[in-house]
Design an enzyme around this catalytic site. Structure first.
Site, PDB file in Angstrom:
ATOM      1  NE  ARG A  72       3.487  -5.878   5.430  1.00  0.00           N
ATOM      2  CZ  ARG A  72       2.327  -5.367   5.191  1.00  0.00           C
ATOM      3  NH1 ARG A  72       1.153  -5.813   4.968  1.00  0.00           N
ATOM      4  NH2 ARG A  72       2.337  -3.762   5.536  1.00  0.00           N
TER       5      ARG A  72
ATOM      6  CB  ILE B 286      -2.690   3.802   7.205  1.00  0.00           C
ATOM      7  CG1 ILE B 286      -1.576   3.111   6.449  1.00  0.00           C
ATOM      8  CG2 ILE B 286      -2.153   3.370   8.761  1.00  0.00           C
ATOM      9  CD1 ILE B 286      -0.269   3.630   5.992  1.00  0.00           C
ATOM     10  CG  ASP B 287      -2.895   1.139   2.609  1.00  0.00           C
ATOM     11  OD1 ASP B 287      -2.382   2.267   2.965  1.00  0.00           O
ATOM     12  OD2 ASP B 287      -2.219   0.011   2.457  1.00  0.00           O
TER      13      ASP B 287
ATOM     14  CD  GLU C  37       4.359   3.477   0.136  1.00  0.00           C
ATOM     15  OE1 GLU C  37       5.239   2.984   0.829  1.00  0.00           O
ATOM     16  OE2 GLU C  37       3.109   2.705   0.115  1.00  0.00           O
TER      17      GLU C  37
HETATM   18  O1  F6P Z   1      -0.848  -1.510   4.091  1.00  0.00           O
HETATM   19  C1  F6P Z   1      -0.144  -0.605   4.822  1.00  0.00           C
HETATM   20  C2  F6P Z   1       1.014  -0.149   4.215  1.00  0.00           C
HETATM   21  O2  F6P Z   1       1.418   0.874   5.228  1.00  0.00           O
HETATM   22  C3  F6P Z   1       1.134   0.416   2.985  1.00  0.00           C
HETATM   23  O3  F6P Z   1       0.413   1.727   2.802  1.00  0.00           O
HETATM   24  C4  F6P Z   1       2.410   0.348   2.482  1.00  0.00           C
HETATM   25  O4  F6P Z   1       2.664   0.403   1.127  1.00  0.00           O
HETATM   26  C5  F6P Z   1       2.863  -1.143   3.255  1.00  0.00           C
HETATM   27  O5  F6P Z   1       1.972  -1.192   4.381  1.00  0.00           O
HETATM   28  C6  F6P Z   1       4.325  -0.936   3.597  1.00  0.00           C
HETATM   29  O6  F6P Z   1       4.628  -2.439   3.905  1.00  0.00           O
HETATM   30  P1  F6P Z   1       5.643  -2.537   5.129  1.00  0.00           P
HETATM   31  O7  F6P Z   1       5.422  -2.042   6.605  1.00  0.00           O
HETATM   32  O8  F6P Z   1       5.768  -3.937   5.147  1.00  0.00           O
HETATM   33  O9  F6P Z   1       6.824  -2.241   4.400  1.00  0.00           O
END
Ligand code: F6P
Length: 357
Positions: free
Chosen positions: A74, A135-136, A231
């Site tokens: 990220r 996935i969102d 979430e």
């Molecule tokens: O954007 C995809 C996602 O899986 C979201 O659904 C979730 O809130 C987030 O990424 C989690 O992020 P990370 O893998 O950085 O914890």
């Protein structure tokens, strides 16, 4: 000859490899000669010139493979224009590496944040084609993203399994589904698995309405209630707070996540036994479902076609059952939310599902 740089950025998901394979297979099947440079770990690879030259063999056998063969990371958009700890200008570095390798185009696979940076690179004069992963399913400009359907399958399986235990024990169960800002995944997995209550960020809930829905089920003879909670589900009260106030509230919340808070409130108000299950990152993992394999392959193939035609600055998306090219400036910085007035929400309500609103 086309020289293509490729990278996957942001959270991983299923079918990233299938999509890259789709691009490369289509290019290799054309008359054009092609060289593929894979940047490792997302934009980081492009910034720090960390790449591998890839061969056809790298793309063989990966249609069914989860994750990403290139690795990902990220790199938040808000930090991309800030120098790194050594004073390096990241945007300048990405451009330099692009020109140093004499690339014709970058193929960038990512979600919302990734598209903001991809659009910035386009504005800076680089040729960019993107593919919508997450996935969102919250990416603006496309009805569907790859990864979504596979995650729906996993979250649905999870809730299906909880159903039998909830029934045996006569308990209230909460399954917390991924999605901080949007509720597509929770809504679809919830409906697919027959959840009784679905809480999503776009429809703030009133805990008393949630409790009413549980009590009503009990009155009607149901032994258990299943809640699919995103979430990012938020109460009506919290939805009134400013972004800053809400962030502060979350920092001080005594529960690890919203599902535990809702569980505690239900326990207090009903005296029911409540259990929480969080499938978490399993929702992004494993092999892509057949739908995603086909979908990602199609998108990848169409991305290759754009490159072969010299058409840049687009995301390859899906609208009204057709593959379409969407200008990057239309996609970047916008999210595709579940509208509380969407017909799927109305239908869910007609089916008796409560959104706690
Ligand atoms: O954007 C995809 C996602 O899986 C979201 O659904 C979730 O809130 C987030 O990424 C989690 O992020 P990370 O893998 O950085 O914890």
């Amino acid at each position: 000859m086309k020289r293509i740089g490729m990278l996957t950025s942001g959270g991983d998901c299923q079918a990233l490899n299938a999509a890259m394979r789709g691009v490369v297979k289509t290019m290799k099947n054309s008359k054009e000669e092609v060289e593929i440079y894979g940047f490792l770990d997302g934009y980081r690879g492009l910034i720090y010139s960390n790449y591998r030259m890839l061969q056809s063999s790298d793309f063989s056998g990966i249609l069914t493979k989860g994750g990403t063969i290139l690795g990902t990371s990220r790199t938040p958009f808000k930090t991309i224009t800030e120098p790194d700890e050594n004073g390096l200008d990241k945007v300048k570095a990405m451009k330099q590496n692009y020109y140093k390798l004499n690339l014709d185009c970058l193929v960038i696979l990512g979600g919302n944040g990734t598209h903001k940076t991809a659009n910035l690179l386009r504005e800076e004069g680089l040729n960019v084609v993107t593919l919508p992963k997450t996935i969102d399913n919250d990416l603006y400009g496309t009805d569907m993203t790859f990864g979504f359907q596979s995650a729906v399958d996993i979250a649905t399986d999870c809730i299906d399994c909880i159903h039998t235990t909830a029934d045996s024990h006569g308990r209230v169960f909460i399954v917390e589904v991924m999605g901080h800002k949007v509720g597509w995944l929770t809504l679809n997995a919830g409906m697919a698995s027959g959840a009784d209550i679905i809480l999503i960020p776009e429809i703030p809930y009133d805990i008393d309405k949630v409790v009413d829905a549980i009590e009503n089920r009990k009155k009607n003879g149901s032994r258990f209630t299943i809640l699919a909670v995103a979430e990012g589900a938020i109460s009506k009260q919290d939805a009134k707070l400013s972004k800053k106030e809400y962030k502060k509230k979350l920092e001080n919340r005594k529960y690890p996540s919203v599902a535990y808070e809702v569980a505690e409130q239900i326990k207090e108000k009903t005296g029911e036994e409540v259990r929480v299950t969080v499938p978490g990152h399993t929702q992004r993992g494993g092999s892509p479902c057949p739908y995603d394999r086909v979908f990602a392959s199609r998108l990848g193939s169409e991305a290759a076609k754009l490159i072969l035609d010299g058409e840049y600055g687009f995301m390859v998306g899906y609208k009204n059952r057709e593959i379409v090219k969407v200008p990057l400036e239309e996609v970047a910085g916008k999210l595709k939310y579940v509208s509380p007035d969407a017909s799927i929400v109305k239908e869910a309500k007609m089916l008796g599902i409560s959104f706690g609103d």
